[in-house]
Design an enzyme around this catalytic site. Structure first.
Site, PDB file in Angstrom:
ATOM      1  N   CYS A 143     -10.462  -2.932  -4.733  1.00  0.00           N
ATOM      2  CA  CYS A 143      -9.543  -3.998  -5.164  1.00  0.00           C
ATOM      3  C   CYS A 143     -10.321  -5.202  -5.703  1.00  0.00           C
ATOM      4  O   CYS A 143      -9.926  -5.816  -6.690  1.00  0.00           O
ATOM      5  CB  CYS A 143      -8.644  -4.421  -4.007  1.00  0.00           C
ATOM      6  SG  CYS A 143      -7.384  -3.175  -3.628  1.00  0.00           S
ATOM      7  N   CYS A 170      -3.895   0.669  -2.858  1.00  0.00           N
ATOM      8  CA  CYS A 170      -3.784  -0.555  -2.053  1.00  0.00           C
ATOM      9  C   CYS A 170      -2.709  -1.488  -2.604  1.00  0.00           C
ATOM     10  O   CYS A 170      -2.350  -1.434  -3.784  1.00  0.00           O
ATOM     11  CB  CYS A 170      -5.121  -1.287  -2.032  1.00  0.00           C
ATOM     12  SG  CYS A 170      -6.454  -0.357  -1.271  1.00  0.00           S
ATOM     13  N   ASN A 191       0.847  -1.190   0.000  1.00  0.00           N
ATOM     14  CA  ASN A 191       0.000   0.000   0.000  1.00  0.00           C
ATOM     15  C   ASN A 191       0.882   1.238   0.000  1.00  0.00           C
ATOM     16  O   ASN A 191       1.956   1.264   0.596  1.00  0.00           O
ATOM     17  CB  ASN A 191      -1.002  -0.010   1.160  1.00  0.00           C
ATOM     18  CG  ASN A 191      -0.380  -0.086   2.541  1.00  0.00           C
ATOM     19  OD1 ASN A 191       0.604  -0.780   2.774  1.00  0.00           O
ATOM     20  ND2 ASN A 191      -0.972   0.629   3.481  1.00  0.00           N
ATOM     21  N   ILE A 192       0.407   2.252  -0.714  1.00  0.00           N
ATOM     22  CA  ILE A 192       1.133   3.505  -0.852  1.00  0.00           C
ATOM     23  C   ILE A 192       0.140   4.621  -0.551  1.00  0.00           C
ATOM     24  O   ILE A 192      -0.751   4.901  -1.353  1.00  0.00           O
ATOM     25  CB  ILE A 192       1.715   3.662  -2.271  1.00  0.00           C
ATOM     26  CG1 ILE A 192       2.607   2.456  -2.609  1.00  0.00           C
ATOM     27  CG2 ILE A 192       2.474   4.989  -2.394  1.00  0.00           C
ATOM     28  CD1 ILE A 192       2.964   2.344  -4.082  1.00  0.00           C
ATOM     29  N   GLU A 193       0.282   5.226   0.629  1.00  0.00           N
ATOM     30  CA  GLU A 193      -0.658   6.252   1.053  1.00  0.00           C
ATOM     31  C   GLU A 193      -0.266   7.624   0.537  1.00  0.00           C
ATOM     32  O   GLU A 193       0.864   7.832   0.064  1.00  0.00           O
ATOM     33  CB  GLU A 193      -0.752   6.274   2.580  1.00  0.00           C
ATOM     34  CG  GLU A 193      -1.345   5.007   3.149  1.00  0.00           C
ATOM     35  CD  GLU A 193      -1.483   5.009   4.653  1.00  0.00           C
ATOM     36  OE1 GLU A 193      -2.140   4.101   5.172  1.00  0.00           O
ATOM     37  OE2 GLU A 193      -0.930   5.918   5.327  1.00  0.00           O
ATOM     38  N   CYS A 245     -10.231  -4.592  -0.168  1.00  0.00           N
ATOM     39  CA  CYS A 245     -11.324  -3.615  -0.131  1.00  0.00           C
ATOM     40  C   CYS A 245     -12.203  -3.786  -1.372  1.00  0.00           C
ATOM     41  O   CYS A 245     -11.877  -4.532  -2.301  1.00  0.00           O
ATOM     42  CB  CYS A 245     -10.757  -2.193  -0.053  1.00  0.00           C
ATOM     43  SG  CYS A 245     -10.082  -1.566  -1.609  1.00  0.00           S
ATOM     44  N   GLU A 294      -2.911  -4.680  -3.225  1.00  0.00           N
ATOM     45  CA  GLU A 294      -3.436  -5.589  -4.241  1.00  0.00           C
ATOM     46  C   GLU A 294      -3.438  -4.928  -5.618  1.00  0.00           C
ATOM     47  O   GLU A 294      -3.005  -5.511  -6.611  1.00  0.00           O
ATOM     48  CB  GLU A 294      -4.868  -6.030  -3.891  1.00  0.00           C
ATOM     49  CG  GLU A 294      -4.978  -6.747  -2.573  1.00  0.00           C
ATOM     50  CD  GLU A 294      -5.280  -5.809  -1.403  1.00  0.00           C
ATOM     51  OE1 GLU A 294      -4.592  -4.768  -1.236  1.00  0.00           O
ATOM     52  OE2 GLU A 294      -6.209  -6.121  -0.636  1.00  0.00           O
TER      53      GLU A 294
END
Length: 141
Positions: free
Chosen positions: A94, A53, A42-44, A91, A55
């Site tokens: 995804c 996300c 994940n890369i916020e 989620c 995935e």
């Protein structure tokens, strides 16, 4: 590739997570039909909707490299710096991306706490009655 090995790949991917806002690190490992594994984390982003996300990171990496034959994905997630204590399900966004590329009865989703502790289900079980490319097929007349 066995489920345990795919979970190990996801755990490695999780180490690259960029999650300064949630503190929730997720890793994914996507198995392709030719045996290739694509990792994702994940890369916020400070603008939350711009977050990606794990995935989707793995799937988009695969598609960008020309691979769309997906067989399984392992997902691990939990507080950064700690071992996962719960199973981490994908989620809704995804799941929808998976529905674009994966067969609902064949694509396996492996939600894991560790290589020894995981659950497996199909995309169809997680996303019944998905909106898929098949719905958009126009009858030629």
């Amino acid at each position: 590739m066995r489920n345990k090995e795919l979970v190990r790949e996801a755990l490695e991917a999780r180490k690259q997570s960029y999650c300064p806002y949630s503190g929730f690190a997720v890793g994914a490992a996507l198995l392709c039909g030719d045996g290739t594994v694509f990792r994702g984390c994940n890369i916020e982003n400070a603008a939350y909707p711009a977050t990606n996300c794990a995935e989707r990171t793995a799937m988009f990496k695969a598609v960008s490299e020309g691979n769309t034959d997906f067989r399984a994905i392992a997902i691990v997630g939990g507080p950064k710096g700690k071992e996962p204590k719960d199973f981490c399900a994908p989620c809704g966004v995804c799941r929808q991306v998976m529905a674009e590329f994966c067969h609902p009865k064949e694509f396996q989703i492996i939600m894991a706490k560790s290589p020894e502790d995981y659950q497996v289900c199909t995309l169809g079980e997680l996303l019944p009655k998905a909106f898929s490319p098949k719905i958009l097929e126009v009858e030629q007349g």
